[in-house]
Scaffold this active site. Structure first.
Site, mmCIF file in Angstrom:
data_model
loop_
_atom_site.group_PDB
_atom_site.id
_atom_site.type_symbol
_atom_site.label_atom_id
_atom_site.label_comp_id
_atom_site.label_asym_id
_atom_site.label_seq_id
_atom_site.Cartn_x
_atom_site.Cartn_y
_atom_site.Cartn_z
ATOM 1 N N ARG A 1 -7.098 -7.460 3.600
ATOM 2 C CA ARG A 1 -5.652 -7.209 3.672
ATOM 3 C C ARG A 1 -4.899 -8.300 2.916
ATOM 4 O O ARG A 1 -3.923 -8.038 2.219
ATOM 5 C CB ARG A 1 -5.176 -7.124 5.129
ATOM 6 C CG ARG A 1 -3.646 -7.067 5.241
ATOM 7 C CD ARG A 1 -3.134 -6.533 6.584
ATOM 8 N NE ARG A 1 -3.883 -7.006 7.722
ATOM 9 C CZ ARG A 1 -3.804 -8.257 8.238
ATOM 10 N NH1 ARG A 1 -2.988 -9.143 7.709
ATOM 11 N NH2 ARG A 1 -4.531 -8.579 9.275
ATOM 12 N N ASP B 1 13.406 1.371 -9.309
ATOM 13 C CA ASP B 1 12.295 2.326 -9.230
ATOM 14 C C ASP B 1 12.044 2.851 -10.642
ATOM 15 O O ASP B 1 12.848 3.608 -11.193
ATOM 16 C CB ASP B 1 12.682 3.457 -8.266
ATOM 17 C CG ASP B 1 11.532 4.447 -8.028
ATOM 18 O OD1 ASP B 1 10.677 4.591 -8.916
ATOM 19 O OD2 ASP B 1 11.518 5.077 -6.953
ATOM 20 N N TYR C 1 15.368 8.903 -5.057
ATOM 21 C CA TYR C 1 14.241 9.688 -4.527
ATOM 22 C C TYR C 1 14.475 10.013 -3.040
ATOM 23 O O TYR C 1 14.922 9.164 -2.269
ATOM 24 C CB TYR C 1 12.949 8.887 -4.714
ATOM 25 C CG TYR C 1 11.739 9.571 -4.144
ATOM 26 C CD1 TYR C 1 11.207 10.701 -4.745
ATOM 27 C CD2 TYR C 1 11.143 9.099 -2.971
ATOM 28 C CE1 TYR C 1 10.103 11.333 -4.207
ATOM 29 C CE2 TYR C 1 10.029 9.736 -2.433
ATOM 30 C CZ TYR C 1 9.521 10.855 -3.058
ATOM 31 O OH TYR C 1 8.434 11.481 -2.515
ATOM 32 N N LYS D 1 2.363 9.015 -9.588
ATOM 33 C CA LYS D 1 2.864 9.878 -10.659
ATOM 34 C C LYS D 1 2.210 9.489 -11.996
ATOM 35 O O LYS D 1 1.009 9.579 -12.111
ATOM 36 C CB LYS D 1 4.394 9.795 -10.702
ATOM 37 C CG LYS D 1 5.053 9.886 -9.310
ATOM 38 C CD LYS D 1 4.865 11.207 -8.624
ATOM 39 C CE LYS D 1 5.247 11.188 -7.143
ATOM 40 N NZ LYS D 1 6.559 10.648 -6.821
HETATM 41 C C1 LIG Z 1 7.148 10.146 -5.654
HETATM 42 C C2 LIG Z 1 8.206 9.108 -5.787
HETATM 43 C C3 LIG Z 1 8.347 8.086 -4.846
HETATM 44 C C4 LIG Z 1 7.475 7.989 -3.617
HETATM 45 O O1 LIG Z 1 6.153 7.701 -3.916
HETATM 46 P P1 LIG Z 1 4.889 8.170 -3.012
HETATM 47 O O2 LIG Z 1 3.750 7.662 -3.797
HETATM 48 O O3 LIG Z 1 4.960 9.654 -2.920
HETATM 49 O O4 LIG Z 1 5.059 7.526 -1.687
HETATM 50 C C5 LIG Z 1 9.317 7.132 -5.073
HETATM 51 N N1 LIG Z 1 10.143 7.196 -6.139
HETATM 52 C C6 LIG Z 1 10.046 8.176 -7.054
HETATM 53 C C7 LIG Z 1 10.988 8.201 -8.207
HETATM 54 C C8 LIG Z 1 9.085 9.166 -6.908
HETATM 55 O O5 LIG Z 1 9.011 10.159 -7.813
#
Ligand SMILES: *Cc1c(COP(=O)(O)O)cnc(C)c1O
Length: 390
Positions: free
Chosen positions: A58, A182, A110, A207
Site C-alpha cells: 500500500r 482533469d 464529469y 479511458k
Molecule cells: C471516466 C471519467 C472519470 C472517472 O474515472 P473512473 O476511472 O471511471 O473512476 C473522471 N473524469 C473523466 C473526465 C472521466 O471521463
C-alpha cells in the site's frame, strides 16, 4: 514537442520516445523487457537496522512505482500516483481540502465528480460552486474568503467546452488557490497542464491512457515535491492505491498512446466534418471545427483536438433509433478505447441531472457522444450513414 524532465533519461527527447523510454521500462535486476509484476503485499526486512526500500505494497510497490514515474515523466511533473480508479484519484485529490474550505468547479464536470462533491464532500463541509469556466468573470465572482482550490475539466463533457488553463492558473496563483485539472480527454500527448501553471493533474486512466476498455485506474501528477508529499500521505492513508496487476496492464497500454491518439483523432476529424454536413444532424461539437466556440483558446493550450465528437440528432426518438441501429461501436458509457464507443448522455452519464439543468447545458435528448476508436473511418461513416437514414 520536446521534454525536459529529470525523472527519466535523455533530456530533450520527443514525446514518442518518452512513451517507450520512460526510465523504468527495463528491469534493473534482470534486464527483462517489461516491468516485473511484483505480486507481493509485503517485503522482507533483511536488516532490521536498515529498513528495505519497500516494506508494504500500500505504501509502495515497485510495479506501481514504475507506472507512477511513467505518468510523472509524461506530464512533466515531479511525482506520480496511481489509484484504483479515476474517482479514487479525484476523491484523494479533494481530500487535500479540509472542512470549511470551498472549491470552484467546472459546471459540466464529469458526473462522478459532481456526485462526489454534492453528496459526500458537502457532508464534510467542503463546499463547491459550479461555474461556466468559458466565462472567466464567473470564476472570479465565485471566489469566497474560504475558497482554497479551483477544479478544471477541459474540454468538458459532453459538449467539449474549453477553459483557458493558463489564465485560470495564473489568477489562482495570485490568489493562493490550489489548481487541479482533469486531463482525461486530452492526455499528456495533447495537453500538459503543469506547463501552463496547474498544480495537480488527474486522469481517469480507464479511458485513453489504458486504451483497451480492460482496466479501471486513476492517476495524479503534482507540479512540485511538497504537493507530492501531501498526495503520497493521502494515497497511503486512504489506501486508494492501484493493484499490481492493473499497474502492469496500464503501463502496457500506455506505450501505444501516441499512435492510438493520433489515429483516433484523424478519424474523429473526418467524422466531425461528415456529421456537420449531414442533414439529420443539427449540431456537432468538436474543438477542431471552425465554429467551435473555444477553438482558439484550445489551440493555444493543446496540440490536438482529441477523439471525442458529440452531436445532436434533433430528438430523443432519433437518438434512440441511431443507438439501436449502429453496428460497429460499442453502445456504452466510457470512451478512449481501441473500439469506438457511442454513448447517450441523457440516459447514461447525465441521467441523474434534472432535465432542465441538462437542457441548459446543451445536453438535449438528441445528443450522443462518439469516441472514435481504431476501426476504418470509412466503415464508421458508412455505419453512421445507415443508422441516421430516415
Ligand atoms: C471516466 C471519467 C472519470 C472517472 O474515472 P473512473 O476511472 O471511471 O473512476 C473522471 N473524469 C473523466 C473526465 C472521466 O471521463
Amino acid at each position: 514537442m520536446t521534454h525536459s524532465n529529470e525523472n527519466g533519461k535523455g533530456q530533450g527527447q520527443d514525446f514518442a520516445t518518452w512513451l517507450i523510454h520512460f526510465g523504468k521500462e527495463i528491469d534493473a535486476a534482470t534486464g527483462a523487457s517489461s516491468v516485473p509484476i511484483y505480486q507481493a503485499s509485503t517485503f522482507h526486512h533483511f536488516d532490521l537496522d536498515r529498513p528495505p526500500a519497500h516494506d508494504y505494497s500500500r505504501s509502495g510497490n515497485p510495479t506501481r512505482e514504475a507506472l507512477e514515474q511513467y505518468i510523472a515523466v509524461l506530464e512533466g511533473g515531479t511525482n506520480g500516483f496511481a489509484f484504483a480508479s479515476g474517482m479514487a484519484a479525484i476523491s484523494t485529490a479533494f481530500l487535500l481540502l479540509s472542512a470549511g474550505d470551498h472549491v470552484i468547479v467546472t459546471e459540466d464536470v464529469y458526473g462522478g465528480t459532481y456526485r462526489l462533491l454534492t453528496t459526500v464532500l458537502n457532508r464534510l463541509q467542503i463546499d463547491s460552486t459550479f461555474v461556466d469556466m468559458t466565462d472567466f468573470d464567473q470564476i472570479v465572482a465565485a471566489k469566497r474568503p474560504n475558497t482554497k482550490a479551483v477544479f478544471v475539466e477541459t474540454p468538458s463533457n459532453p459538449t467539449l467546452k474549453i477553459t483557458d488553463i493558463g489564465r485560470v492558473a495564473s489568477w489562482a496563483k495570485e490568489n493562493g488557490l490550489l489548481t487541479m485539472l482533469d486531463n482525461t480527454f486530452m492526455t499528456p500527448y495533447h495537453q500538459r497542464p503543469i506547463e501552463l501553471g496547474i498544480d495537480l493533474v488527474i486522469h481517469s486512466a480507464t479511458k485513453f491512457l489504458g486504451g483497451h476498455s480492460d482496466v479501471l485506474a486513476g492517476l495524479i501528477v503534482t507540479a512540485d515535491e511538497a504537493l507530492g508529499r501531501r498526495v503520497k500521505q493521502l494515497q497511503n492513508g486512504l489506501g486508494t492505491v492501484l493493484s499490481t496487476q492493473e499497474s502492469w496492464l496500464l503501463i502496457r497500454g500506455m506505450k501505444t498512446l501516441q499512435v492510438r491518439m493520433a489515429e483516433s483523432e484523424r478519424g474523429a476529424a473526418r467524422l466531425a466534418a461528415w456529421l456537420q454536413a449531414h442533414p439529420a444532424v443539427s449540431r456537432v461539437y468538436y474543438p477542431g471545427l471552425e465554429d467551435h466556440p473555444g477553438r482558439e483558446i484550445h489551440e493555444r493550450q493543446s496540440r490536438g483536438y482529441g477523439a471525442v465528437v458529440s452531436f445532436d440528432t434533433g430528438s430523443g426518438e432519433r437518438a434512440r433509433r441511431l443507438l439501436g441501429r449502429v453496428k460497429i461501436p460499442l453502445v456504452a458509457v466510457s470512451l478512449g478505447a481501441v473500439e469506438s464507443i457511442l454513448s447517450y448522455p441523457a440516459m447514461m452519464s447525465h441521467a441523474a441531472m434534472p432535465p432542465e439543468v441538462r437542457l441548459e447545458r446543451g445536453i438535449t435528448d438528441g445528443l450522443v457522444r462518439y469516441s472514435v476508436g481504431l476501426e476504418d473511418v470509412q466503415d464508421l461513416i458508412d455505419d453512421l450513414a445507415q443508422a441516421l437514414a430516415e
